[in-house]
Design an enzyme around this catalytic site. Structure first.
Site, PDB file in Angstrom:
ATOM      1  N   CYS A   1    -154.961 -58.036 141.787  1.00 42.60           N
ATOM      2  CA  CYS A   1    -153.611 -57.830 141.245  1.00 42.60           C
ATOM      3  C   CYS A   1    -153.418 -56.378 140.834  1.00 42.60           C
ATOM      4  CB  CYS A   1    -153.386 -58.757 140.052  1.00 42.60           C
ATOM      5  SG  CYS A   1    -151.764 -58.549 139.281  1.00 42.60           S
TER       6      CYS A   1
ATOM      7  N   CYS B   1    -151.439 -55.970 137.519  1.00 45.17           N
ATOM      8  CA  CYS B   1    -152.247 -56.268 136.323  1.00 45.17           C
ATOM      9  C   CYS B   1    -153.207 -55.133 135.995  1.00 45.17           C
ATOM     10  CB  CYS B   1    -153.086 -57.532 136.537  1.00 45.17           C
ATOM     11  SG  CYS B   1    -152.229 -58.929 137.252  1.00 45.17           S
ATOM     12  N   ASP B   2    -153.862 -54.595 137.024  1.00 46.24           N
ATOM     13  CA  ASP B   2    -155.042 -53.763 136.785  1.00 46.24           C
ATOM     14  C   ASP B   2    -154.954 -52.326 137.274  1.00 46.24           C
ATOM     15  OD1 ASP B   2    -156.249 -56.018 135.674  1.00 46.24           O
ATOM     16  OD2 ASP B   2    -157.093 -56.656 137.592  1.00 46.24           O
TER      17      ASP B   2
END
Length: 315
Positions: free
Chosen positions: A134, A137-138
């Site tokens: 992701c 997300c990261d």
């Protein structure tokens, strides 16, 4: 009707826990059934920085633990069982698990989707420690680091472009000799000076001591195998894997409407094609799969389930 639930939620990821919380808070007799570990994909995330209102240094597990607490505080029941057979056509829905049979007025399916894995040594070990599925997300964790994106479809190339906002260099690694992404997406990527492309190449192994430090590549044409090490000053690098998702919807095939990839089709109120059956989170057809959209889906599905029950069942 003592043994009949008002609402059963299948799945205890963010969508399922949100649905369970809203269901129990509305004084519905609510049961959450999870076959595996509570929390879904988010429990593999070391830090959750983009969920609105989450405390500083929140982790996936800590966020899920709080959601579970809230469900329990409002009286939702939660059990571990694997649902293997369903009858959704009657007014009272029947779910058969490996441990028991459950009857309910309404069902919310929140079974999620799993990123397709490379299934190479080190992948599991370094998930959350250099390996991610992701970018949203990261990506921020790899600011000024080197990043490799595995895949050649629309998602992989779009996420590679997104990652250039953070990483100093992004290399797209694709097993074929040309990308599968739409031409318009490819053209944008080719113009981005931060992106390089590695064709006819696959990952054979991911290595490191506690965190990802090197990647073993193989050229599919020549058979050459080599190891790429992270820059010494960085100490690590990012590998983002985008080779597709697998919706966990096999149980509902030929019973509920789904698209050609297996995602459940709902309207904006999370209703499926069967009255009293709703879907929420990553298992349904949608444009963004994040914790924030999963929890929103769960809340909507639960509110609409309550409305359905009020309209179809007498007190």
């Amino acid at each position: 009707m003592e043994n009949i639930y008002d609402l059963i939620v299948i799945g205890a990821g963010p969508a399922g826990l949100s649905a369970g919380l809203y269901g129990a808070r509305a004084k519905m007799k609510t049961l959450i059934i999870e076959k595996d570990k509570t929390g879904g994909q988010i429990v593999t995330t070391e830090e959750v920085a983009n969920y609105p209102g989450s405390i500083r240094n929140a982790t996936g597990p800590s966020l899920i633990a709080r959601m579970v607490e809230q469900c329990e505080e409002f009286g939702a029941e939660k059990i571990k069982d694997n649902i293997v057979e369903i009858n959704l056509d009657d007014k009272i829905k029947v779910l058969k698990g490996e441990k028991g049979e459950y009857r309910t007025k309404a069902v919310i399916i929140a079974t999620g989707a799993s990123p397709r894995k490379l299934n190479v040594p080190g992948e599991k070990e370094f998930t959350g420690k250099g390996v991610s599925y992701c970018a949203t997300c990261d990506g921020d964790f790899f600011t000024d680091f080197e990043v490799f994106v595995i895949g050649g479809g629309d998602t992989a190339v779009e996420e590679a472009m997104f990652l250039t906002k953070f990483a100093r260099k992004v290399t797209v690694v694709h097993r074929r000799d040309k990308l599968r992404a739409a031409k318009s997406i490819q053209e944008k990527a080719f113009k981005n000076s931060k992106i390089e492309f590695m064709y006819n190449t696959v990952v054979k192994e991911l290595k490191g001591d506690g965190i990802l430090e090197s990647i073993i590549f193989e050229n599919k044409e020549t058979g050459e195998v080599w190891e790429y090490r992270a820059d010494e000053e960085d100490g690590t690098m990012g590998v983002f894997i985008f080779v597709g998702y697998i919706p966990q919807t096999d149980l509902f095939k030929e019973k509920l409407d789904m698209d050609d990839r297996g995602y459940l089709i709902t309207d904006s109120e999370m209703r499926t094609n069967i009255p009293g059956v709703f879907a929420a989170g990553d298992c349904r057809q949608k444009v963004l799969r994040q914790v924030v959209t999963a929890t929103a889906d769960g809340a909507i599905a639960s509110i609409m389930a309550e409305k359905y029950i009020n309209e179809n069942f007498e007190e």
